[in-house]
Structures are given as structure tokens and as C-alpha cells.
Design a protein around this motif. Sequence first.
Motif, PDB file in Angstrom:
ATOM      1  N   ALA A  85       0.759  -1.030  -0.165  1.00 46.82           N
ATOM      2  CA  ALA A  85      -0.130   0.014   0.053  1.00 46.82           C
ATOM      3  C   ALA A  85       0.942   1.308  -0.063  1.00 46.82           C
ATOM      4  N   GLU A  86       1.991   1.176   0.656  1.00 43.83           N
ATOM      5  CA  GLU A  86       2.851   2.410   0.770  1.00 43.83           C
ATOM      6  C   GLU A  86       3.628   2.593  -0.625  1.00 43.83           C
ATOM      7  N   ALA A  87       3.509   1.689  -1.360  1.00 45.39           N
ATOM      8  CA  ALA A  87       4.325   1.762  -2.887  1.00 45.39           C
ATOM      9  C   ALA A  87       3.816   3.003  -3.555  1.00 45.39           C
ATOM     10  N   THR A  88       4.648   3.730  -4.283  1.00 45.44           N
ATOM     11  CA  THR A  88       4.275   4.728  -4.851  1.00 45.44           C
ATOM     12  C   THR A  88       3.251   4.329  -6.122  1.00 45.44           C
ATOM     13  N   PHE A  89       2.102   4.870  -6.280  1.00 45.28           N
ATOM     14  CA  PHE A  89       1.269   4.608  -7.478  1.00 45.28           C
ATOM     15  C   PHE A  89       1.404   5.427  -8.764  1.00 45.28           C
ATOM     16  N   ASN A  90       1.395   6.740  -8.428  1.00 47.49           N
ATOM     17  CA  ASN A  90       1.727   7.549  -9.453  1.00 47.49           C
ATOM     18  C   ASN A  90       2.236   9.308  -8.976  1.00 47.49           C
ATOM     19  N   ILE A  91       2.906  10.122  -9.999  1.00 45.27           N
ATOM     20  CA  ILE A  91       3.399  11.128  -9.526  1.00 45.27           C
ATOM     21  C   ILE A  91       2.386  12.242 -10.348  1.00 45.27           C
ATOM     22  N   ILE A  92       1.408  12.919  -9.838  1.00 47.29           N
ATOM     23  CA  ILE A  92       0.630  13.860 -10.443  1.00 47.29           C
ATOM     24  C   ILE A  92       1.359  15.312 -10.581  1.00 47.29           C
ATOM     25  N   TYR A  93       1.567  15.780 -11.611  1.00 47.52           N
ATOM     26  CA  TYR A  93       2.023  17.322 -11.598  1.00 47.52           C
ATOM     27  C   TYR A  93       0.854  18.343 -11.582  1.00 47.52           C
ATOM     28  N   SER A  94       1.157  19.313 -10.541  1.00 54.04           N
ATOM     29  CA  SER A  94       0.030  20.253 -10.295  1.00 54.04           C
ATOM     30  C   SER A  94      -0.062  20.957 -11.820  1.00 54.04           C
ATOM     31  N   SER A  95      -1.386  21.515 -11.684  1.00 53.31           N
ATOM     32  CA  SER A  95      -1.713  22.411 -13.072  1.00 53.31           C
ATOM     33  C   SER A  95      -0.885  23.429 -13.369  1.00 53.31           C
ATOM     34  N   GLY A  96      -0.129  23.814 -12.603  1.00 54.00           N
ATOM     35  CA  GLY A  96       0.749  25.071 -12.728  1.00 54.00           C
ATOM     36  C   GLY A  96       0.045  26.373 -12.844  1.00 54.00           C
ATOM     37  N   VAL A 114       3.246  13.097  -5.152  1.00 52.39           N
ATOM     38  CA  VAL A 114       3.456  11.613  -4.762  1.00 52.39           C
ATOM     39  C   VAL A 114       2.197  11.009  -4.208  1.00 52.39           C
ATOM     40  N   GLN A 115       1.605  10.102  -4.893  1.00 52.40           N
ATOM     41  CA  GLN A 115       0.391   9.424  -4.421  1.00 52.40           C
ATOM     42  C   GLN A 115       0.769   7.892  -4.278  1.00 52.40           C
ATOM     43  N   SER A 116       0.458   7.132  -3.416  1.00 43.88           N
ATOM     44  CA  SER A 116       0.543   5.980  -2.951  1.00 43.88           C
ATOM     45  C   SER A 116      -0.588   4.913  -3.418  1.00 43.88           C
ATOM     46  N   HIS A 117      -0.384   3.662  -3.616  1.00 45.76           N
ATOM     47  CA  HIS A 117      -1.331   2.815  -3.830  1.00 45.76           C
ATOM     48  C   HIS A 117      -2.545   2.833  -2.811  1.00 45.76           C
ATOM     49  N   GLY A 118      -2.037   3.066  -1.631  1.00 47.36           N
ATOM     50  CA  GLY A 118      -2.874   3.018  -0.426  1.00 47.36           C
ATOM     51  C   GLY A 118      -3.888   4.416  -0.688  1.00 47.36           C
ATOM     52  N   MET A 119      -3.364   5.120  -1.179  1.00 47.98           N
ATOM     53  CA  MET A 119      -4.140   6.390  -1.108  1.00 47.98           C
ATOM     54  C   MET A 119      -5.192   6.381  -2.293  1.00 47.98           C
ATOM     55  N   GLY A 121     -28.244  11.958  -9.094  1.00 49.04           N
ATOM     56  CA  GLY A 121     -27.564  12.926  -8.066  1.00 49.04           C
ATOM     57  C   GLY A 121     -26.360  13.809  -8.566  1.00 49.04           C
ATOM     58  N   LEU A 122     -25.887  14.664  -7.672  1.00 49.38           N
ATOM     59  CA  LEU A 122     -24.826  15.559  -7.934  1.00 49.38           C
ATOM     60  C   LEU A 122     -24.295  15.861  -6.760  1.00 49.38           C
ATOM     61  N   VAL A 123     -22.726  15.324  -6.834  1.00 51.79           N
ATOM     62  CA  VAL A 123     -21.978  15.416  -5.940  1.00 51.79           C
ATOM     63  C   VAL A 123     -20.688  16.050  -6.192  1.00 51.79           C
ATOM     64  N   GLU A 124     -20.375  17.031  -5.406  1.00 49.30           N
ATOM     65  CA  GLU A 124     -19.135  18.019  -5.540  1.00 49.30           C
ATOM     66  C   GLU A 124     -18.204  17.508  -4.424  1.00 49.30           C
ATOM     67  N   PHE A 125     -17.078  17.328  -4.951  1.00 46.50           N
ATOM     68  CA  PHE A 125     -15.897  17.045  -4.081  1.00 46.50           C
ATOM     69  C   PHE A 125     -15.037  18.567  -4.089  1.00 46.50           C
ATOM     70  N   TYR A 126     -14.557  18.818  -2.842  1.00 49.14           N
ATOM     71  CA  TYR A 126     -13.853  19.633  -2.571  1.00 49.14           C
ATOM     72  C   TYR A 126     -12.486  19.173  -1.904  1.00 49.14           C
ATOM     73  N   GLY A 127     -11.328  19.238  -2.373  1.00 50.34           N
ATOM     74  CA  GLY A 127     -10.010  18.672  -1.955  1.00 50.34           C
ATOM     75  C   GLY A 127      -8.909  18.984  -2.909  1.00 50.34           C
ATOM     76  N   MET A 128      -7.696  18.673  -2.554  1.00 51.16           N
ATOM     77  CA  MET A 128      -6.666  18.869  -3.335  1.00 51.16           C
ATOM     78  C   MET A 128      -6.160  17.535  -3.957  1.00 51.16           C
ATOM     79  N   THR A 129      -5.344  17.680  -4.849  1.00 52.30           N
ATOM     80  CA  THR A 129      -4.551  16.283  -5.306  1.00 52.30           C
ATOM     81  C   THR A 129      -3.793  15.834  -4.320  1.00 52.30           C
ATOM     82  N   GLU A 130      -3.005  16.649  -3.840  1.00 50.18           N
ATOM     83  CA  GLU A 130      -2.110  16.440  -2.696  1.00 50.18           C
ATOM     84  C   GLU A 130      -2.822  15.644  -1.535  1.00 50.18           C
ATOM     85  N   GLY A 131      -4.074  15.538  -1.481  1.00 51.36           N
ATOM     86  CA  GLY A 131      -4.852  14.798  -0.654  1.00 51.36           C
ATOM     87  C   GLY A 131      -5.245  15.639   0.759  1.00 51.36           C
TER      88      GLY A 131
END
Length: 517
Positions: free
Chosen positions: A164-175, A184-189, A305-315
Amino acid sequence: MPQAITPESPFCTITQLVREHARERPDEPAMCDEQQALSWQALDRLMDRVAAALQRDGLHPGDAIAICAQNSVRYAALYLGALRAGVVVAPMAPSVTAESLAQMVHDAQAQRMFADTRTRELLPPGVTVVWLDAAADPGSEAGPAFDDWLAPAGVAPQAVDVPAEATFNIIYSSGTTGTPKGIVQSHGMRWQHVCRGARYGYSTQTRTLLSTPLYSNTTLVVFFPTLAFGGCVHLMSKFDAHRYLETAAAKRITHTMLVPVQYQRIMALPEFERYDLSAFHMKFCTSAPFQATIKADVLARWPGGLVEFYGMTEGGGTCILNAHEHPNKLHTVGQPAPGHDIRLIDEEGHELPAGAMGEVVGRSGAMMAGYHRQPAKTREVEWFDAAGQRFIRTGDVGRFDEDGFLVLMDRRKDMVISGGFNIYPSDLEALLRQHPAVDDVAVVGVPSVQWGETPVAFVVRRAGHATEEVQLMAWHNAQSGKTQRLAAVQFIDELPRSAIGKVLKRELRERLQTPVP
């Protein structure tokens, strides 16, 4: 049949779930794009060929690949196949500059580069590329075509244990705020995102339509749960409101993720009512401010239904607004998700009491490990409470209402401090949107000789309206307090946005570098 996924399910890799769906339902559809479709068995076998090819090329668990291409079935299969080999995926935006792309490839320490020919001009010189689109020349000196690069059919990759702690992907911020940072996001995330999907009706009958890019976390938080639950993903290479509705009606789509500007464009179509959208079960939105008036319109005219998520890629912490259950809270971004701890802090980092307004920080089981190779930047977004628990700072300013729903004011960095007073651009934008001549608007702070900073509005004028800039500014200022008056209004053909709909306010500020009075 794979065991049912619940919010409390123990960790499992998404690629293993794909394998189980392929065994149980080999001929049922798993994903498609405008040119190609894959059954579960075909997807599973293609992932094996990708994983085996990466292992053949000497990549090991923890090594990274970079992908820069438009949405396609091949892109998705490559992503999943790399994960099966324990390889980290760094998906990159085709909309960046060549210089930014080179920086991201270097930062990710990518061992392999995958692209399509539409991104050829962006690619760093001398880089060997595997071309994802069929139009690529298999004899090209720049690299092989994807089909030629793949391991032969039937070759099984070496099994890899992915914790679970292994790195899944590296998502680059939108700039939107400068140089992109690798998140850096893990498989567990990612597994936490899958488990959350149990609340939204994902199943083997799910048909999800995605038109946002696969390099964006916006897309992935719906893409991976759909596959994990055994649903079918329909990928659009590029968003078009008419084509989106045609596909949604024809394919009997049940789930989707759209950003606010896409909802705005869809709902504005005069022919919206002609499309049969009755199969929809759940629609999602995230990534940018979602106007309450548009939410209300979606609830009134679009089934499901309509669902809005508020959060960050950083988690960190996520808030969720189930808009169909709380139609009187459309001005908010909802309540903290189960198991998420959301708090507010002041400028000095002190936690604020209930009812106060401050910066939003959050903590949950879904948090980035950090920014890739940037420990100082990681420390900048971390906040620790009195017990030493780690939170992620959002940079957003907000307050909780009496029912525990979070009301966002603005980005902390976008707040205008004029003559010592705090001005929230979102307040000014909300007023301007009430004028019939305003189709879209963004307010930014620019240097001022007298006040230090002062607000300026960039407005997209609605077709058919002849209102002049000075008239619109006078209308706004007549209804505003003295400290909230605009220094200028500029009409603009279109607001600059990222691929996921965020207004690039940095670009607007750069247009007005000369201080105003």
C-alpha cells in the motif's frame, strides 16, 4: 465474483481487481474510446504485455515512466500495465510548454517516455519515445509504435508484490501558481478513493463517461473506482458539449465527472432537453469553484444525483456536498467526508475556534507522501496540530456554517489586500454575475500606487449585450462598499483556463503589470 468493496475493505491493488473481473466476466466491456473497445479479458492481457515489456526493458518496481498524450484506451491500458509491474506512472499535460515538460520528465526520473504524435513538438530532444497512436511510423528513428513495443501476446510478466505504501503515480500540479510540482500518491491513497466509491452506486452495471484528461486527478478519482467495481469506462479524447450529450444518451451513461465550466457549457445548450439522460445515477464535480446557480440548474434538469468534491490532489481533507440531498446548501462545498478531519488556522498557524474564518487544513487516510524531490516545498504545505498529527494546507480561506458545511471565501493567495482591508474576489465575481451582460468573470488584485493592491475584473461579455466597460464598473461600484470597488473592468474574449477548468489568474495578473492609481 470479486469480493464486494466497502469503505472498510482491506487494501487490494486495482490491477488485481482487473484480473478478477477478467476471469469472471471475460467478454463484457471494460473500456472504450472513439476508435477502440476492450473487453475485460482483452484489457487484462494487454496490461500483461505492457508489464512484461517494461520488465524486458529493465524497469523495476519504483522506476517511473512518463506519458504525454490525449485520452485513449491505449493510454489507459499502459497506465494500468505499468502499475501491474510496480512501475510508477507520471502522466503529463500535453498543454504545457516544451520547457515545462522537459523539467517534469527530469523531475520524475522517467525511464521511458510514451506520447502520441500530436505532442511531438513538445518532446525533449534526443528522447526515445514509444508512440501510442496508430498513426506513428513504426520505423521512426524517434522510437517504436506501441504495438511493436509490446511484449508478444501470451507472455506473462514476472509477478510483483505491491504494498500500500508503494508509489502509484506522480501527478504534476496544473501550474496555475507557477512551476508544476510532482505530487506523490501511493497505492494506499488510490485505494481510499476506490473504497469511497462504495457510497456512489458503482457496480458491474456502471457506465462512466470521462472527458477530462487522464493526467488529472479529477479524472482518476472516478476512472479507477469505475474499473475496480467492474464498470465500463467511456473515454473522450476532447470535450465537446454536443458530442458529450450524444454519447451520454446513446451509451446510457450512469456516472460522470465534469468540471464546473463543462457543466456550464452543457446546461447552456438550447437543445439540452432533447437528450435522454434518464440512465444517470450520479454526477460528480471538482477542481474549481462551482456556482450555486449552476448546481441548482443541474439538479432541476439533469436526472440523477450531483456530488461535489472539495479537496486537493495532494490529499488531506475532503469535503463532500451531496447536492441532491442538501439543495439548501448549494453555496457550500459540503461537510468533511467520513474519517476526514478538517480544521481552520490563522496566519500564524494557530487553530481557530468554531465560527471563525481561516485557512482550510485537512487530514485523512488519503494524503500524498510529499512533493517529488522537493522536501522544502512539502514542508510548506504541512501543518501539525498540538498532538503532532500531520495535516495538508489547502491555501483556501473558509468558514463552517452552523450545520458544519464549509463555505469557501477564496484562495488565500488570491485575496486582495487593499489599503489594509481584505477583499475576497469571489464576492465581487458573484455580484458581477448578476449583471445580464456578464457571461463569465474573474477578479484579480493588481498593484496600486495608492492602495498597494486593488481589484480589477476581467469579464467575458454575453453575446448581444452592448454594455461598456465603464458602465459595468459603475454598476458594480454603486452596489459595493467603498473598499470593494473595482479599479477597472476589462472585457476579454475568453478567460484563460487549465485543461480541468481552473481560471489561470496568474496570466490575468501578468496582463496588468503597470500599477493603477
